[in-house]
Design a protein around this motif. Sequence first.
Motif, PDB file in Angstrom:
ATOM      1  N   ASN A  12     -46.804 -17.813-110.712  1.00  0.00           N
ATOM      2  CA  ASN A  12     -45.951 -16.651-110.504  1.00  0.00           C
ATOM      3  C   ASN A  12     -45.002 -16.453-111.682  1.00  0.00           C
ATOM      4  OD1 ASN A  12     -45.019 -14.433-108.871  1.00  0.00           O
ATOM      5  ND2 ASN A  12     -43.169 -15.637-108.499  1.00  0.00           N
ATOM      6  N   SER A  13     -44.475 -17.545-112.232  1.00  0.00           N
ATOM      7  CA  SER A  13     -43.574 -17.454-113.379  1.00  0.00           C
ATOM      8  C   SER A  13     -44.263 -16.808-114.577  1.00  0.00           C
ATOM      9  CB  SER A  13     -43.066 -18.840-113.778  1.00  0.00           C
ATOM     10  OG  SER A  13     -42.263 -19.380-112.772  1.00  0.00           O
ATOM     11  N   VAL A  14     -45.496 -17.217-114.814  1.00  0.00           N
ATOM     12  CA  VAL A  14     -46.252 -16.662-115.940  1.00  0.00           C
ATOM     13  C   VAL A  14     -46.608 -15.206-115.682  1.00  0.00           C
ATOM     14  CG1 VAL A  14     -48.438 -16.809-117.209  1.00  0.00           C
ATOM     15  CG2 VAL A  14     -47.123 -18.888-116.728  1.00  0.00           C
ATOM     16  N   ASN A  15     -47.042 -14.917-114.464  1.00  0.00           N
ATOM     17  CA  ASN A  15     -47.486 -13.565-114.136  1.00  0.00           C
ATOM     18  C   ASN A  15     -46.362 -12.542-114.122  1.00  0.00           C
ATOM     19  OD1 ASN A  15     -50.163 -14.405-113.912  1.00  0.00           O
ATOM     20  ND2 ASN A  15     -49.968 -14.819-111.729  1.00  0.00           N
ATOM     21  N   THR A  16     -45.134 -12.978-113.892  1.00  0.00           N
ATOM     22  CA  THR A  16     -44.013 -12.040-113.812  1.00  0.00           C
ATOM     23  C   THR A  16     -43.108 -12.089-115.037  1.00  0.00           C
ATOM     24  OG1 THR A  16     -42.641 -13.637-112.607  1.00  0.00           O
ATOM     25  CG2 THR A  16     -43.991 -12.112-111.293  1.00  0.00           C
ATOM     26  N   ALA A  17     -43.429 -12.910-116.003  1.00  0.00           N
ATOM     27  CA  ALA A  17     -42.592 -13.066-117.194  1.00  0.00           C
ATOM     28  C   ALA A  17     -42.744 -11.883-118.140  1.00  0.00           C
ATOM     29  CB  ALA A  17     -42.956 -14.353-117.925  1.00  0.00           C
ATOM     30  N   THR A  18     -41.657 -11.594-118.844  1.00  0.00           N
ATOM     31  CA  THR A  18     -41.699 -10.585-119.898  1.00  0.00           C
ATOM     32  C   THR A  18     -42.399 -11.197-121.117  1.00  0.00           C
ATOM     33  OG1 THR A  18     -39.616 -11.289-120.909  1.00  0.00           O
ATOM     34  CG2 THR A  18     -39.467  -9.650-119.113  1.00  0.00           C
ATOM     35  N   PRO A  19     -42.820 -10.371-122.076  1.00  0.00           N
ATOM     36  CA  PRO A  19     -43.413 -10.935-123.295  1.00  0.00           C
ATOM     37  C   PRO A  19     -42.477 -11.933-123.995  1.00  0.00           C
ATOM     38  CG  PRO A  19     -43.886  -8.598-123.165  1.00  0.00           C
ATOM     39  CD  PRO A  19     -42.934  -8.910-122.036  1.00  0.00           C
ATOM     40  N   GLY A  20     -41.190 -11.637-124.004  1.00  0.00           N
ATOM     41  CA  GLY A  20     -40.235 -12.560-124.613  1.00  0.00           C
ATOM     42  C   GLY A  20     -40.177 -13.889-123.884  1.00  0.00           C
ATOM     43  N   GLU A  21     -40.212 -13.837-122.560  1.00  0.00           N
ATOM     44  CA  GLU A  21     -40.195 -15.065-121.767  1.00  0.00           C
ATOM     45  C   GLU A  21     -41.489 -15.853-121.944  1.00  0.00           C
ATOM     46  OE1 GLU A  21     -37.260 -13.546-118.177  1.00  0.00           O
ATOM     47  OE2 GLU A  21     -39.411 -13.112-118.060  1.00  0.00           O
ATOM     48  N   LEU A  22     -42.614 -15.157-122.088  1.00  0.00           N
ATOM     49  CA  LEU A  22     -43.886 -15.841-122.336  1.00  0.00           C
ATOM     50  C   LEU A  22     -43.850 -16.581-123.671  1.00  0.00           C
ATOM     51  CD1 LEU A  22     -46.467 -13.196-121.085  1.00  0.00           C
ATOM     52  CD2 LEU A  22     -45.929 -15.401-120.017  1.00  0.00           C
ATOM     53  N   THR A  23     -43.269 -15.947-124.679  1.00  0.00           N
ATOM     54  CA  THR A  23     -43.143 -16.598-125.987  1.00  0.00           C
ATOM     55  C   THR A  23     -42.268 -17.835-125.870  1.00  0.00           C
ATOM     56  OG1 THR A  23     -43.461 -14.497-127.124  1.00  0.00           O
ATOM     57  CG2 THR A  23     -42.453 -16.273-128.394  1.00  0.00           C
ATOM     58  N   LEU A  24     -41.186 -17.731-125.121  1.00  0.00           N
ATOM     59  CA  LEU A  24     -40.312 -18.879-124.896  1.00  0.00           C
ATOM     60  C   LEU A  24     -41.075 -20.007-124.193  1.00  0.00           C
ATOM     61  CD1 LEU A  24     -37.444 -19.969-125.231  1.00  0.00           C
ATOM     62  CD2 LEU A  24     -36.864 -18.881-123.049  1.00  0.00           C
ATOM     63  N   MET A  25     -41.926 -19.659-123.240  1.00  0.00           N
ATOM     64  CA  MET A  25     -42.751 -20.656-122.551  1.00  0.00           C
ATOM     65  C   MET A  25     -43.697 -21.347-123.540  1.00  0.00           C
ATOM     66  SD  MET A  25     -43.869 -18.808-119.028  1.00  0.00           S
ATOM     67  CE  MET A  25     -42.669 -18.114-117.913  1.00  0.00           C
ATOM     68  N   LEU A  26     -44.239 -20.585-124.476  1.00  0.00           N
ATOM     69  CA  LEU A  26     -45.116 -21.184-125.487  1.00  0.00           C
ATOM     70  C   LEU A  26     -44.358 -22.190-126.345  1.00  0.00           C
ATOM     71  CD1 LEU A  26     -47.243 -18.123-126.670  1.00  0.00           C
ATOM     72  CD2 LEU A  26     -48.043 -20.110-125.372  1.00  0.00           C
ATOM     73  N   TYR A  27     -43.172 -21.809-126.800  1.00  0.00           N
ATOM     74  CA  TYR A  27     -42.363 -22.752-127.592  1.00  0.00           C
ATOM     75  C   TYR A  27     -42.058 -24.010-126.792  1.00  0.00           C
ATOM     76  CZ  TYR A  27     -41.450 -19.308-131.293  1.00  0.00           C
ATOM     77  OH  TYR A  27     -41.568 -18.423-132.335  1.00  0.00           O
ATOM     78  N   ASN A  28     -41.638 -23.838-125.541  1.00  0.00           N
ATOM     79  CA  ASN A  28     -41.319 -25.000-124.707  1.00  0.00           C
ATOM     80  C   ASN A  28     -42.548 -25.870-124.475  1.00  0.00           C
ATOM     81  OD1 ASN A  28     -38.540 -24.591-124.380  1.00  0.00           O
ATOM     82  ND2 ASN A  28     -38.855 -23.187-122.676  1.00  0.00           N
ATOM     83  N   GLY A  29     -43.703 -25.243-124.258  1.00  0.00           N
ATOM     84  CA  GLY A  29     -44.936 -25.999-124.085  1.00  0.00           C
ATOM     85  C   GLY A  29     -45.286 -26.788-125.331  1.00  0.00           C
ATOM     86  N   CYS A  30     -45.165 -26.159-126.474  1.00  0.00           N
ATOM     87  CA  CYS A  30     -45.461 -26.819-127.743  1.00  0.00           C
ATOM     88  C   CYS A  30     -44.574 -28.043-127.924  1.00  0.00           C
ATOM     89  CB  CYS A  30     -45.277 -25.830-128.899  1.00  0.00           C
ATOM     90  SG  CYS A  30     -45.722 -26.494-130.511  1.00  0.00           S
ATOM     91  N   LEU A  31     -43.274 -27.868-127.670  1.00  0.00           N
ATOM     92  CA  LEU A  31     -42.338 -28.985-127.814  1.00  0.00           C
ATOM     93  C   LEU A  31     -42.656 -30.106-126.824  1.00  0.00           C
ATOM     94  CD1 LEU A  31     -39.086 -26.940-128.391  1.00  0.00           C
ATOM     95  CD2 LEU A  31     -40.190 -28.484-130.031  1.00  0.00           C
ATOM     96  N   SER A  32     -43.032 -29.747-125.619  1.00  0.00           N
ATOM     97  CA  SER A  32     -43.382 -30.753-124.620  1.00  0.00           C
ATOM     98  C   SER A  32     -44.615 -31.549-125.053  1.00  0.00           C
ATOM     99  CB  SER A  32     -43.638 -30.063-123.271  1.00  0.00           C
ATOM    100  OG  SER A  32     -44.072 -30.992-122.316  1.00  0.00           O
ATOM    101  N   PHE A  33     -45.623 -30.861-125.574  1.00  0.00           N
ATOM    102  CA  PHE A  33     -46.831 -31.548-126.018  1.00  0.00           C
ATOM    103  C   PHE A  33     -46.557 -32.456-127.218  1.00  0.00           C
ATOM    104  CE2 PHE A  33     -49.191 -27.811-124.044  1.00  0.00           C
ATOM    105  CZ  PHE A  33     -49.503 -28.519-122.888  1.00  0.00           C
TER     106      PHE A  33
END
Length: 132
Positions: A12-33
């Motif tokens: 739900n978080s991904v499906n309702t996120a704005t493009p800016g929030e999706l980009t932020l999720m990508l950065y956070n995912g990258c850092l986590s990995f």
Amino acid sequence: MAYQPYQAYKDNSVNTATPGELTLMLYNGCLSFIKQAKKAIETENFEKKNEFIQKSQNIIRELMVTLDQDAPIAKQMLPLYDFAHHALTQGNIQNDTEQLTAAEDIMRQFRDTWKDVVKQERIRQHGQGVRS
């Protein structure tokens, strides 16, 4: 299949996120990995290290591909993404956490800057702050 509330929340978080929030999720995912890859090196789990580094690199490649090449800042961002991607490659080959830290530092700076952008956009649109 059992109901998994956390997965439903993530979806739900991904499906309702704005493009800016999706980009932020990508950065956070990258850092986590990257963080997980560093731990895998320390525990000599080289299969997992490789998996996490590849996931980080895939995110960086996605960020590179989706970068608006007409934006003036893109010419400054692309070499930094390329450097981070290369540092991850070297860290993977050499099992070098310092290389991973170099990539992590760059991606953290991008993430922190982007987080501020998302926060300012939310304030501008809705008068709300951003959640971490």
